[in-house]
Write an enzyme that holds these catalytic residues in place. Structure first.
Site, PDB file in Angstrom:
ATOM      1  N   ASN A 119      46.039  58.835  49.968  1.00 48.38           N
ATOM      2  CA  ASN A 119      46.246  58.405  48.663  1.00 48.38           C
ATOM      3  C   ASN A 119      45.057  57.814  47.782  1.00 48.38           C
ATOM      4  O   ASN A 119      44.160  57.413  48.221  1.00 48.38           O
ATOM      5  CB  ASN A 119      47.108  57.150  48.697  1.00 48.38           C
ATOM      6  CG  ASN A 119      48.467  57.366  49.219  1.00 48.38           C
ATOM      7  OD1 ASN A 119      49.106  58.453  49.083  1.00 48.38           O
ATOM      8  ND2 ASN A 119      49.078  56.560  50.500  1.00 48.38           N
TER       9      ASN A 119
ATOM     10  N   SER B 290      49.084  56.082  54.560  1.00 48.76           N
ATOM     11  CA  SER B 290      50.499  55.827  54.201  1.00 48.76           C
ATOM     12  C   SER B 290      51.059  55.087  55.345  1.00 48.76           C
ATOM     13  O   SER B 290      50.678  55.388  56.550  1.00 48.76           O
ATOM     14  CB  SER B 290      51.180  56.909  53.843  1.00 48.76           C
ATOM     15  OG  SER B 290      52.643  56.839  54.235  1.00 48.76           O
TER      16      SER B 290
ATOM     17  N   LYS C  21      49.064  61.828  54.507  1.00 49.22           N
ATOM     18  CA  LYS C  21      48.671  61.422  53.071  1.00 49.22           C
ATOM     19  C   LYS C  21      47.403  60.856  52.870  1.00 49.22           C
ATOM     20  O   LYS C  21      46.677  60.121  53.900  1.00 49.22           O
ATOM     21  CB  LYS C  21      49.664  60.495  52.659  1.00 49.22           C
ATOM     22  CG  LYS C  21      51.077  61.201  52.097  1.00 49.22           C
ATOM     23  CD  LYS C  21      51.907  60.082  51.505  1.00 49.22           C
ATOM     24  CE  LYS C  21      51.365  60.097  49.761  1.00 49.22           C
ATOM     25  NZ  LYS C  21      52.246  59.242  48.988  1.00 49.22           N
TER      26      LYS C  21
ATOM     27  N   ARG D 215      44.747  17.913  19.582  1.00 53.73           N
ATOM     28  CA  ARG D 215      44.733  18.388  21.001  1.00 53.73           C
ATOM     29  C   ARG D 215      46.267  19.034  21.259  1.00 53.73           C
ATOM     30  O   ARG D 215      47.138  18.353  21.256  1.00 53.73           O
ATOM     31  CB  ARG D 215      44.242  17.327  21.905  1.00 53.73           C
ATOM     32  CG  ARG D 215      42.794  16.815  21.588  1.00 53.73           C
ATOM     33  CD  ARG D 215      41.790  17.625  22.442  1.00 53.73           C
ATOM     34  NE  ARG D 215      42.054  17.601  23.956  1.00 53.73           N
ATOM     35  CZ  ARG D 215      42.013  16.480  24.795  1.00 53.73           C
ATOM     36  NH1 ARG D 215      41.232  15.329  24.170  1.00 53.73           N
ATOM     37  NH2 ARG D 215      42.142  16.567  25.974  1.00 53.73           N
TER      38      ARG D 215
END
Length: 504
Positions: free
Chosen positions: A311, A303, A309, A343
Site C-alpha cells: 500500500n 496489509s 499488498k 476578551r
C-alpha cells in the site's frame, strides 16, 4: 535566556494513536502538551528577564524564574484538570510556578522573585505568545522538510525533463506531457506555499487584562517593584519580543486575530500542496497505471489480511492530513469572526486545539512527503505504455491546427461537403472512435491519409504530427521558469544524472 527551546516528548497525553500522520517524536516534541507547557514557562521566564533588565524586578529574579521554568518540574495532567477552574492552563501553572520560585531560595530571594512572575500580564498575553513560540519552532522544522522535498522534486524535474507521459484532464487522456513538468508543478505549488510560510509575522502579545496596558502603565510609572525606571509598557513589549525571538507588535491584538488566521492559512496552503502530490502519487501508483511507486521500507505498506499488498501508505497518510487541514483553518477563521468584547468568551478557546492540530498535521505530512519525494520510484516504460493507449488520437488537437488549413472548405464533394477543415477533422475523430479500441490507431491514420491529399501533407510530415514528442509545447521552458522563480527552494543543479529510468 535566548528564547523558547522545544521540550522533549514524554509525559501523559495524546500520542497520536488515531492520527498516525503526525505520530512522530519530532511532532510530539514541537506541538505536544509538554511543548505547550514549556512555551508558557518560556514566556514567563522571558518576562521576568525583561522586568529585571529594566529595573522593575529584584536583581537575580530572572535566574530564579528561569530555573523554575523547567517543564519537567510540572504535572501536565494535574494542570490540565485544574485548568477547568479558570478556563485556561496558564492560571493553574502560575500557581505552581510561583510555588517553585519561592521554594528555590530558602534565604528569601525566591519569595521576592515570585513577585516578578506574571506581573502586569494577563493569561491571554501568555498563552497567545506561547502559541506563537510553538508556531515559530514548528514552522522552522516544517520549512526544513519542505526544502528537502522541493530539492528532491527539482532533481526529478531535471532528470525527467524528456520523459514522456500522458497528461490527464477530467480523468481522461488529454495531451502528451512530461514527468519532468509534473514534478516541476509539484515543486511550484509547494515552494509558493512555503514562501508564504516564510513571510509570516509571529508577534508577541502584551495588553494586560483588557488590552489597555493599564497594569503595565502603573508598573512603569510607579516602578512598583523597584524605583528609578522611566520605561513605558510599549518598550517592555518590544523587549519581550526580542527576548523570545518574536516580532514586536504595535498594539495588543487580543481580539484581532489576523496573526492566527494568517498562520493557519499559510500552514494549510502547505498541506494543500502536499496533498496534491499525494493525490497524484496515489493514482499513478495504482497497479493498472504503474507509473511511479513509493519508496519501500520494512513493515511499510503491509496489509493485515493480504500478504501481497504494497500500500502507498506515505501518500495515504498525507492525504488524510490534506482532508483535515482546511477544516482546521476554517475553525480559526470562525473563531476570529466571533471574538466578542475585548476578551472573548469561548472563541479564543477553540483556537488552541485547531491551531495545534493543524501544525502537527502539517509537520507530520511534510516529513512523509520528503521521504516520498527523495525515494520516489519512476517508471518511464509504464508512462510510455499509458501514453500509447490513446495512440495518435492524443495528437488530434495538434493535427487539427496543422492540417485543417490544408483542407478545402467545401469538403471537395465528399460526404463532409459544406464542412470547414476543422469540422472535417472532427468527423475523422468521430469515425475513429466508432472503431474497436485496438483498431483506433490504424483507423485514425487511414482516415487522415484519406482526408488529406499527399501533395498537401507528406507521409513524413504526418508521422511528425503523430509523434507525442513533437507536441509538448513549452513544457521544458515552463519547468525551467518554475525552478528559476524559486532558487532558494531548488538545488544548484537539476541536470539528469543518468538514472532517470529508475529512482528519482
Amino acid at each position: 535566556m535566548t528564547g523558547f527551546q522545544a521540550a522533549g516528548a514524554g509525559g501523559l497525553g495524546d500520542v497520536g494513536l488515531l492520527s498516525p500522520v503526525s505520530a512522530s517524536p519530532l511532532v510530539e516534541a514541537l506541538t505536544g502538551d509538554r511543548a505547550i507547557l514549556a512555551a508558557i514557562l518560556a514566556v514567563e521566564a522571558g518576562w521576568a528577564a525583561v522586568l529585571e533588565h529594566h529595573d522593575l524586578a529584584p536583581a537575580g529574579s530572572a535566574a530564579v524564574v528561569a530555573h523554575a521554568a523547567d517543564a519537567s518540574r510540572y504535572d501536565l495532567a494535574d494542570i490540565a484538570r485544574r485548568a477547568q477552574g479558570g478556563g485556561n492552563p496558564v492560571i493553574p501553572l502560575l500557581a505552581d510556578l510561583r510555588a517553585q520560585v519561592k521554594a528555590l531560595d530558602t534565604a528569601g530571594a525566591g519569595v521576592r522573585a515570585a513577585k516578578a512572575v506574571h506581573t502586569s500580564l494577563t493569561s491571554q498575553d501568555v498563552l497567545d505568545t506561547a502559541l506563537m513560540l510553538v508556531a515559530r519552532n514548528t514552522v522552522a522544522a516544517l520549512l526544513a522538510d519542505v526544502k528537502g522535498t522541493t530539492a528532491a522534486l527539482a532533481r526529478l524535474a531535471g532528470q525527467h525533463a524528456d520523459t514522456l507521459c500522458v497528461g490527464r484532464s477530467l480523468t481522461q487522456h488529454s495531451l502528451p506531457f512530461t514527468f519532468g513538468l509534473r514534478a516541476a508543478q509539484w515543486f511550484s505549488g509547494l515552494a509558493a506555499a512555503a514562501r508564504r510560510l516564510e513571510a509570516l509575522v509571529l508577534p508577541v502579545q502584551f495588553g494586560g487584562a483588557a488590552g489597555t496596558l493599564a497594569a503595565g502603565t502603573v508598573l512603569t510609572s510607579q516602578a512598583g517593584l523597584t524605583s528609578g525606571s522611566a520605561t513605558d509598557p510599549f518598550a517592555l513589549s518590544d523587549a519581550l519580543a526580542a527576548q523570545l525571538g518574536l516580532a514586536a507588535a504595535p498594539a495588543p491584538w487580543h481580539t484581532n486575530r489576523l496573526a492566527v488566521t494568517s498562520l493557519g492559512d499559510a500552514v494549510a496552503s502547505v498541506v494543500d500542496a502536499l496533498g496534491k502530490i499525494a493525490a497524484d502519487v496515489l493514482f499513478l501508483s495504482r497497479p493498472e497505471v504503474a507509473e511511479v511507486a513509493e519508496p519501500r521500507a520494512p513493515g511499510r505498506g503491509v496489509s493485515s489480511a493480504m500478504p501481497q499488498k504494497q500500500n502507498p501508505v506515505l501518500s495515504v497518510l498525507v492525504r488524510s492530513a490534506a482532508l483535515q487541514a482546511p477544516g482546521l483553518a476554517a475553525q480559526l477563521h470562525l473563531a476570529a469572526a466571533t471574538f466578542n468584547d475585548e476578551r472573548p468568551d469561548g472563541a479564543w478557546h477553540t483556537e488552541w486545539p485547531a491551531l495545534r492540530q493543524l501544525l502537527a498535521l502539517a509537520l507530520g505530512a511534510a516529513g512523509h512527503v520528503r521521504e516520498l519525494a527523495e525515494g520516489l520510484q519512476v517508471f518511464p516504460d509504464g508512462m510510455r505504455r499509458n501514453l500509447d493507449l490513446s495512440g495518435p488520437l492524443l495528437l488530434s488537437e495538434g493535427v487539427s491546427a496543422a492540417v485543417a488549413p490544408l483542407l478545402p472548405a467545401d469538403g471537395d464533394g465528399t460526404p463532409e461537403a459544406g464542412l470547414d477543415g476543422k469540422q472535417q477533422l472532427q468527423a475523422v475523430v468521430d469515425k475513429t472512435l466508432q472503431a474497436p479500441p485496438a483498431e483506433q490507431a490504424a483507423t485514425y491514420r487511414r482516415l487522415l491519409r484519406e482526408a488529406v491529399p499527399a501533395d498537401r501533407l507528406s507521409d513524413a510530415r504526418l508521422e511528425e504530427l503523430l509523434d507525442p514528442a513533437s507536441y509538448l509545447g513549452q513544457a521544458a521552458e515552463i519547468s525551467r521558469r518554475i525552478l528559476a522563480a524559486f532558487p532558494d527552494f531548488a538545488p544548484t543543479s537539476t541536470e539528469p544524472d543518468g538514472n532517470g529510468d529508475s529512482r528519482g
